[in-house]
Write a protein that holds these residues in place. Structure first.
Motif, PDB file in Angstrom:
ATOM      1  N   LEU A   1      32.151 134.221  92.505  1.00 48.98           N
ATOM      2  CA  LEU A   1      32.049 134.925  91.117  1.00 48.98           C
ATOM      3  C   LEU A   1      31.717 134.117  89.910  1.00 48.98           C
ATOM      4  O   LEU A   1      32.349 133.199  89.703  1.00 48.98           O
ATOM      5  CB  LEU A   1      33.334 135.689  90.573  1.00 48.98           C
TER       6      LEU A   1
ATOM      7  N   ILE B   1      34.593 139.645  77.918  1.00 46.77           N
ATOM      8  CA  ILE B   1      34.871 139.385  79.332  1.00 46.77           C
ATOM      9  C   ILE B   1      35.471 140.695  79.796  1.00 46.77           C
ATOM     10  O   ILE B   1      35.386 141.096  81.098  1.00 46.77           O
ATOM     11  CB  ILE B   1      35.892 137.994  79.495  1.00 46.77           C
ATOM     12  N   ALA B   2      36.523 141.241  79.217  1.00 54.39           N
ATOM     13  CA  ALA B   2      37.164 142.297  79.879  1.00 54.39           C
ATOM     14  C   ALA B   2      36.297 143.532  79.905  1.00 54.39           C
ATOM     15  O   ALA B   2      36.365 144.100  81.015  1.00 54.39           O
ATOM     16  CB  ALA B   2      38.528 142.701  78.747  1.00 54.39           C
TER      17      ALA B   2
ATOM     18  N   LEU C   1      28.854 138.945  84.488  1.00 54.41           N
ATOM     19  CA  LEU C   1      29.540 138.619  85.635  1.00 54.41           C
ATOM     20  C   LEU C   1      28.326 138.686  86.735  1.00 54.41           C
ATOM     21  O   LEU C   1      27.431 139.547  86.630  1.00 54.41           O
ATOM     22  CB  LEU C   1      30.484 139.376  86.086  1.00 54.41           C
TER      23      LEU C   1
ATOM     24  N   THR D   1      40.878 139.070  88.286  1.00 54.72           N
ATOM     25  CA  THR D   1      39.823 138.478  89.301  1.00 54.72           C
ATOM     26  C   THR D   1      39.064 137.477  88.600  1.00 54.72           C
ATOM     27  O   THR D   1      38.379 136.773  89.115  1.00 54.72           O
ATOM     28  CB  THR D   1      38.992 139.641  89.827  1.00 54.72           C
ATOM     29  N   VAL D   2      38.672 137.691  87.443  1.00 54.94           N
ATOM     30  CA  VAL D   2      37.925 136.707  86.721  1.00 54.94           C
ATOM     31  C   VAL D   2      38.415 135.555  86.512  1.00 54.94           C
ATOM     32  O   VAL D   2      37.789 134.403  86.148  1.00 54.94           O
ATOM     33  CB  VAL D   2      37.767 137.388  85.246  1.00 54.94           C
TER      34      VAL D   2
ATOM     35  N   LEU E   1      30.460 133.561  85.733  1.00 53.04           N
ATOM     36  CA  LEU E   1      30.587 134.187  84.505  1.00 53.04           C
ATOM     37  C   LEU E   1      29.665 133.400  83.599  1.00 53.04           C
ATOM     38  O   LEU E   1      29.851 132.163  83.397  1.00 53.04           O
ATOM     39  CB  LEU E   1      32.429 134.079  84.088  1.00 53.04           C
TER      40      LEU E   1
ATOM     41  N   LEU F   1      35.886 145.485  88.367  1.00 51.19           N
ATOM     42  CA  LEU F   1      36.674 144.190  88.766  1.00 51.19           C
ATOM     43  C   LEU F   1      38.081 144.245  88.190  1.00 51.19           C
ATOM     44  O   LEU F   1      37.971 144.466  86.812  1.00 51.19           O
ATOM     45  CB  LEU F   1      36.085 142.994  88.712  1.00 51.19           C
TER      46      LEU F   1
ATOM     47  N   GLU G   1      40.627 142.833  85.902  1.00 58.57           N
ATOM     48  CA  GLU G   1      40.367 141.575  84.824  1.00 58.57           C
ATOM     49  C   GLU G   1      41.056 140.116  85.474  1.00 58.57           C
ATOM     50  O   GLU G   1      40.440 139.190  85.321  1.00 58.57           O
ATOM     51  CB  GLU G   1      41.273 141.691  83.537  1.00 58.57           C
TER      52      GLU G   1
ATOM     53  N   ALA H   1      34.066 142.956  83.072  1.00 62.00           N
ATOM     54  CA  ALA H   1      35.072 143.046  84.196  1.00 62.00           C
ATOM     55  C   ALA H   1      35.270 144.518  84.562  1.00 62.00           C
ATOM     56  O   ALA H   1      34.941 144.987  85.803  1.00 62.00           O
ATOM     57  CB  ALA H   1      36.350 142.692  84.151  1.00 62.00           C
ATOM     58  N   GLN H   2      35.407 145.374  83.478  1.00 55.94           N
ATOM     59  CA  GLN H   2      35.365 146.832  83.427  1.00 55.94           C
ATOM     60  C   GLN H   2      34.075 147.340  84.192  1.00 55.94           C
ATOM     61  O   GLN H   2      33.950 148.078  84.962  1.00 55.94           O
ATOM     62  CB  GLN H   2      35.758 147.357  82.042  1.00 55.94           C
TER      63      GLN H   2
END
Lengths: 289, 289
Positions: free
Chosen positions: A7, A53-54, A22, A66-67, A9, A62, A64, A57-58
């Motif tokens: 993964l 970032i959140a 992501l 997992t990030v 970022l 995923l 959060e 992920a949403q």
């Protein structure tokens, strides 16, 4: 695409907003949030990056946490020392490399491989050159002392010229009248505007300068010409060779193309955004770029 | 000098300090206090002006309430509207006229009668011309957009040029090395200095630029030459005639003399200070100047 794929970022943070993306085998989600200039406000900037970032992920569906497994690259305005870069990296999820925002702009504009010059001209400005993978850049030190040719620089220069026109020191053009009208009608209003202006507020005047230049306003054309001369000088200082492509990015970059055109010069459309560049650099961290 | 002679009060207020002087048939007392830039901090500025007046009264051996009978003129930095001038006048003792600080600088430099040009160049700058009693002036709108050739302008321009030298965009002179050393040694230190700098802090670098110019430093000489060109352009815009005397005032004014010298130009030493000018204008209020 398998869950076993790593993964990645990417983060692009600047004075007007920040974005996160992501990647797992391909793009899987993006998110945006408010300003993230860490020199201006470190804690608020980090909080906005966290929000972006959140949201990414949403969007990727995923959880959060997992990030926390991601390999990342963040290009952030206002990161000007190794110490600060490490401090930010420690606060970000996963294993993130942090650099100032020039690197991701260049990687985004030229893509992972191509050599060439990048003239990034938005609210601020800088000129970079990538040759055989090595990047050198000039300018971009902020409006107080640098950022020539940028939107903020154009706005401020146009206001200064308007005061000179009011003083009878230069011709008063339609742009002067429009700016005067915009800020309140008197030279004191211009001074008042400047007293509380930051690069972003000066930058709000750039579209007026741009419009005036398109209408042939002598002052507006002279300011763009002055900006173009600085850009040419920057290319010269970087040792830009005629055959190396030039990529004009940022909201104002393309506006300078005509003034910079020379026989033999090759212009290149930007391949992607700074956020794309952040993902390219994140993936390269793992040897995949 | 009789007690029946009217009492006059002169006030000179600026960003680094303020001064008050009392006159009854002749000078009888002066006092000084802290900054009085009313745009930056109105209440603190007024309080400092009050202190300077109280000290002048004490020096003159007058009870402070006597000052309530004075006829005065206050020339204050940051007074840029009639409304503000009236607000300040209402807060001052006696019957005071309030103007921005250009008027008292010109009256002080040229005395009550003489016509001529005044180039006032300290931390800030402006160029004025008095002809048959009528004053016109240009510049002096503050460092953000104006104040060309001033100490703050020289300091800021020298820092900007130093960043360009570090970027390889211009020759790196001894002045660049000295400035870099002064602010901390890295380009990031220069950016940090600028981030918190105001005109006064930029102005603290002017003596270094001045010293470098005297030693023949190419960058320092070029900046003074650029300042002199602006001053010449200002004189031209005001319609300055060759026979009209030029008075160079402020800490840096005399430095520009050589660059402005032309066949037939006459230079005049300043007759007095802005505080002297405030008293001249106070006495003129009563028809005595």
């Amino acid at each position: 695409m398998a869950q076993a794929d790593p993964l990645f970022l990417g983060i692009d943070g600047g004075g007007t907003g920040c974005r996160a993306a992501l990647w797992r085998g391909g793009p899987i989600g993006q998110g945006a949030a408010g300003p993230a200039n860490l020199t201006s406000d470190f804690e608020a900037g980090l909080a906005n990056i966290g929000k972006a970032i959140a949201r990414a992920a949403q969007a990727a569906g995923l959880p959060e946490e997992t990030v926390q497994t991601a390999i990342g690259h963040a290009g952030l305005a206002g990161v000007q020392s190794e110490a600060m870069a490490h401090r930010v990296a420690a606060a970000l999820p996963g294993r993130c490399r942090v650099t100032e925002d020039r690197d991701i702009a260049i990687a985004g504009a030229l893509g992972p491989e191509e050599d060439g010059a990048v003239l990034a001209i938005g609210t601020g400005s800088f000129v970079g050159l990538r040759r055989a993978g090595t990047i050198r850049a000039v300018g971009g030190w902020g409006l107080q002392l640098s950022d020539q040719a940028s939107g903020a620089w154009l706005g401020r220069a146009a206001l200064a010229a308007t005061l000179e026109a009011i003083d009878g020191m230069r011709d008063r053009t339609a742009l002067c009248d429009a700016l005067l009208d915009r800020v309140g009608g008197t030279p004191q209003d211009i001074v008042g505007f400047a007293a509380s202006a930051n690069p972003a507020t000066y930058g709000t005047l750039a579209p007026m300068v741009l419009g005036a230049a398109e209408a042939g306003d002598a002052l507006a054309c002279a300011l763009f010409e002055q900006g173009a001369q600085w850009l040419d000088r920057a290319l010269g200082a970087l040792g830009h060779a005629a055959h190396e492509p030039i990529c004009l990015t940022g909201g104002l970059g393309p506006r300078y193309r005509a003034a910079l055109d020379r026989p033999g010069r090759r212009f290149l459309a930007p391949r992607g955004t700074p956020l794309d560049g952040a993902l390219i650099l994140a993936r390269r961290t793992d040897g995949q770029a």
